[in-house]
Design an enzyme around this catalytic site. Structure first.
Site, PDB file in Angstrom:
ATOM      1  N   ASP A 164       0.878  -1.163   0.000  1.00 18.17           N
ATOM      2  CA  ASP A 164       0.000   0.000   0.000  1.00 18.17           C
ATOM      3  C   ASP A 164       0.929   1.231   0.000  1.00 18.17           C
ATOM      4  O   ASP A 164       2.129   1.098   0.259  1.00 18.17           O
ATOM      5  CB  ASP A 164      -0.856  -0.078   1.268  1.00 18.17           C
ATOM      6  CG  ASP A 164      -1.584   1.199   1.547  1.00 18.17           C
ATOM      7  OD1 ASP A 164      -2.426   1.589   0.734  1.00 18.17           O
ATOM      8  OD2 ASP A 164      -1.304   1.816   2.592  1.00 18.17           O
TER       9      ASP A 164
ATOM     10  N   ASP B  10      -0.036   5.211   0.971  1.00 13.41           N
ATOM     11  CA  ASP B  10      -0.211   6.178   2.068  1.00 13.41           C
ATOM     12  C   ASP B  10      -0.292   5.473   3.417  1.00 13.41           C
ATOM     13  O   ASP B  10      -1.110   4.563   3.595  1.00 13.41           O
ATOM     14  CB  ASP B  10      -1.511   6.967   1.880  1.00 13.41           C
ATOM     15  CG  ASP B  10      -1.483   7.879   0.674  1.00 13.41           C
ATOM     16  OD1 ASP B  10      -0.743   8.859   0.710  1.00 13.41           O
ATOM     17  OD2 ASP B  10      -2.198   7.594  -0.303  1.00 13.41           O
TER      18      ASP B  10
ATOM     19  N   ASP C 226      -1.536  -0.649   5.866  1.00 14.31           N
ATOM     20  CA  ASP C 226      -1.662  -0.037   7.197  1.00 14.31           C
ATOM     21  C   ASP C 226      -3.089   0.074   7.713  1.00 14.31           C
ATOM     22  O   ASP C 226      -3.280   0.531   8.838  1.00 14.31           O
ATOM     23  CB  ASP C 226      -1.076   1.386   7.177  1.00 14.31           C
ATOM     24  CG  ASP C 226      -1.929   2.337   6.346  1.00 14.31           C
ATOM     25  OD1 ASP C 226      -2.156   2.043   5.158  1.00 14.31           O
ATOM     26  OD2 ASP C 226      -2.386   3.355   6.895  1.00 14.31           O
TER      27      ASP C 226
HETATM   28  O1  LIG Z   1      -5.385   7.976  -0.572  1.00  9.35           O
HETATM   29  C1  LIG Z   1      -5.980   7.280   0.296  1.00  9.35           C
HETATM   30  O2  LIG Z   1      -7.033   7.603   0.891  1.00  9.35           O
HETATM   31  C2  LIG Z   1      -5.406   5.948   0.661  1.00  9.35           C
HETATM   32  O3  LIG Z   1      -4.243   5.615  -0.060  1.00  9.35           O
HETATM   33  P1  LIG Z   1      -3.569   4.189   0.245  1.00  9.35           P
HETATM   34  O4  LIG Z   1      -4.498   3.164  -0.352  1.00  9.35           O
HETATM   35  O5  LIG Z   1      -2.237   4.279  -0.450  1.00  9.35           O
HETATM   36  O6  LIG Z   1      -3.457   4.069   1.727  1.00  9.35           O
HETATM   37 MG   LIG Z   2      -2.761   3.178   3.474  1.00 10.92          MG
END
Ligand SMILES: O=C(O)COP(=O)(O)O
Ligand SMILES: [Mg+2]
Length: 221
Positions: A8, A10, A166
């Site tokens: 993932d 963020d 996360d």
């Molecule tokens: O941009 C978001 O809300 C989440 O991004 P992610 O899936 O990389 O955690």
């Molecule tokens: Mg994330």
């Protein structure tokens, strides 16, 4: 044997919450609206920019205005892409990716961030050279927790492996894809660690190569 590891973005590879918070407040100020707190912004991350702005619109009482969401989302994306200078990699990420490469892992990314800012971040931090396959929020018609983007990235890498993320959304995505989930506990999850189904958990990136080696070693044994 094939060792696929998909990440993932963020809250897992990069700590982007300060920039997402900043960009949201630039937009709110431009509209003469009250700002949101860092904790609010952090709690709005996980289902992509469109949902983040939906939550912002609700929190400032504009949910009944049908034009508010597209207008604020447009401004938000421009502001966020213009200046993501507060975003940092979590400590140890680059070393861990180099060690995973030495272990022979094929690595990819599955994020709910839209394609344009995903690629800006990957290039900026030099992550692009490690990631052979990428799915963002708008790569397929569906996004996480639908398992299709994660299944596509695993397929592009050559077969199933571990998903590292996360959040609640990531745990659900891995479960629906039928893949073991590795939880990074220092990201943006809202629930206690024990409430997120996971096969492994880590709180510093220097622990991940050992987890991956153990996982694939046990499969080989
Ligand atoms: O941009 C978001 O809300 C989440 O991004 P992610 O899936 O990389 O955690
Ligand atoms: Mg994330």
């Amino acid at each position: 044997m094939l060792k696929s590891v998909v990440f993932d973005l963020d809250g897992t590879l990069i700590d982007s919450a300060p920039d997402l918070h900043r960009a949201a407040n630039v937009v709110l100020r431009s509209e003469g609206l009250p700002e949101i707190t860092f904790d609010q912004a952090r709690s709005f991350i996980g289902k992509g920019a469109s949902v983040l702005i939906e939550r912002v619109v609700e929190s400032v009482g504009l949910a009944d205005d049908p034009e508010a969401h597209p207008r604020l989302l447009g401004k938000f994306m421009r502001e966020y892409e213009r200046d993501p200078a507060l975003t940092v990699l979590y400590p140890g990420v680059i070393d861990a990716l180099a060690r995973l490469e030495l272990l022979g892992c094929a690595m990819g990314l599955c994020t709910n961030k839209p394609e344009a800012p995903t690629h800006i971040a990957l290039k900026h931090f030099g992550l692009d050279r490690h990631l052979r396959a990428v799915a963002s929020a708008d790569t397929l018609p569906v996004r996480k927790p639908d398992p299709a983007p994660l299944i596509k990235v695993m397929h592009d890498l050559g077969g199933p492996g571990l998903y590292v993320g996360d959040s609640e959304v990531d745990a659900e995505t891995a479960e629906r894809a039928g893949l073991p989930f590795v939880l990074f506990t220092e990201g943006y999850r809202k629930s206690p660690v024990e409430d997120l189904p996971h096969a492994y958990a880590f709180d510093h990136w220097d622990q991940l190569p050992g987890i991956v080696a153990q996982h694939f070693g046990a499969l080989e044994a």
